[in-house]
Design an enzyme around this catalytic site. Structure first.
Site, PDB file in Angstrom:
ATOM      1  N   ALA A  51       0.836  -1.210   0.000  1.00 50.19           N
ATOM      2  CA  ALA A  51       0.000   0.000   0.000  1.00 50.19           C
ATOM      3  C   ALA A  51       0.864   1.250   0.000  1.00 50.19           C
ATOM      4  O   ALA A  51       0.617   2.199  -0.751  1.00 50.19           O
ATOM      5  CB  ALA A  51      -0.934   0.006   1.214  1.00 50.19           C
ATOM      6  N   TYR A  52       1.895   1.261   0.831  1.00 50.14           N
ATOM      7  CA  TYR A  52       2.781   2.414   0.924  1.00 50.14           C
ATOM      8  C   TYR A  52       3.466   2.657  -0.426  1.00 50.14           C
ATOM      9  O   TYR A  52       3.466   3.777  -0.948  1.00 50.14           O
ATOM     10  CB  TYR A  52       3.810   2.186   2.028  1.00 50.14           C
ATOM     11  CG  TYR A  52       4.647   3.402   2.333  1.00 50.14           C
ATOM     12  CD1 TYR A  52       4.194   4.375   3.222  1.00 50.14           C
ATOM     13  CD2 TYR A  52       5.892   3.588   1.744  1.00 50.14           C
ATOM     14  CE1 TYR A  52       4.964   5.501   3.502  1.00 50.14           C
ATOM     15  CE2 TYR A  52       6.666   4.707   2.016  1.00 50.14           C
ATOM     16  CZ  TYR A  52       6.194   5.654   2.892  1.00 50.14           C
ATOM     17  OH  TYR A  52       6.949   6.765   3.167  1.00 50.14           O
ATOM     18  N   SER A  53       4.041   1.605  -1.013  1.00 49.73           N
ATOM     19  CA  SER A  53       4.705   1.741  -2.307  1.00 49.73           C
ATOM     20  C   SER A  53       3.725   2.204  -3.379  1.00 49.73           C
ATOM     21  O   SER A  53       4.046   3.096  -4.167  1.00 49.73           O
ATOM     22  CB  SER A  53       5.342   0.417  -2.737  1.00 49.73           C
ATOM     23  OG  SER A  53       6.442   0.103  -1.921  1.00 49.73           O
ATOM     24  N   SER A  55       1.031   3.952  -3.032  1.00 49.70           N
ATOM     25  CA  SER A  55       0.667   5.356  -2.839  1.00 49.70           C
ATOM     26  C   SER A  55       1.787   6.275  -3.317  1.00 49.70           C
ATOM     27  O   SER A  55       1.535   7.333  -3.890  1.00 49.70           O
ATOM     28  CB  SER A  55       0.338   5.633  -1.368  1.00 49.70           C
ATOM     29  OG  SER A  55       1.488   5.539  -0.539  1.00 49.70           O
TER      30      SER A  55
END
Length: 137
Positions: A51-53, A55
């Protein structure tokens, strides 16, 4: 699900709202500087950080689109891909990291200040700054 949405809200929707607020005045003035900090996970994915990547990749893609919109202006857009900055970010992360080998926050700030000092006749499209011993790119 909720953590995924919060991640996108902070890392993609927040910058979207900032660009939406500031870009019209920059377009009118035909000048400005936008510096995004997608971090190295906006360039190189990491296991366990989907999710972080995503985003951060989204932020890079969004700004590439904005760059196309402002081609005929002197508005400059820079992405700085920071990797491993010793900051409060790591206080709540459950990973074994060597904070003493990370970039100091003050050094990261100096890199951002360097980007602000560039002449309007040029743009640094991207900069990668990461600890010497953790080069991923």
């Amino acid at each position: 699900g909720e953590e995924f949405i919060q991640t996108f809200h902070a890392n993609l929707y927040g910058p979207f709202l900032l660009v939406k607020a500031f870009l019209p005045a920059m377009k009118e003035a035909k000048k400005g500087l936008i510096i995004n900090i997608p971090g190295v996970l906006g360039k190189v994915p990491m296991a366990g950080a989907a999710a972080y990547s995503a985003s951060k990749y989204g932020l890079v893609g969004m700004m590439q689109s904005v760059r196309e919109e402002i081609k005929r202006t002197d508005i400059r857009i820079t992405n700085i891909f920071l990797g491993g900055v010793d900051s409060a970010f790591w206080d709540t992360i459950d990973l074994k990291v060597q904070r003493d080998k990370m970039i100091q926050a003050e050094e990261a700030a100096k890199a951002i200040w360097f980007l602000c000092q560039q002449p309007v006749s040029a743009v640094v499209s991207e900069m990668v700054l990461q600890p010497f011993n953790h080069q991923a790119i």
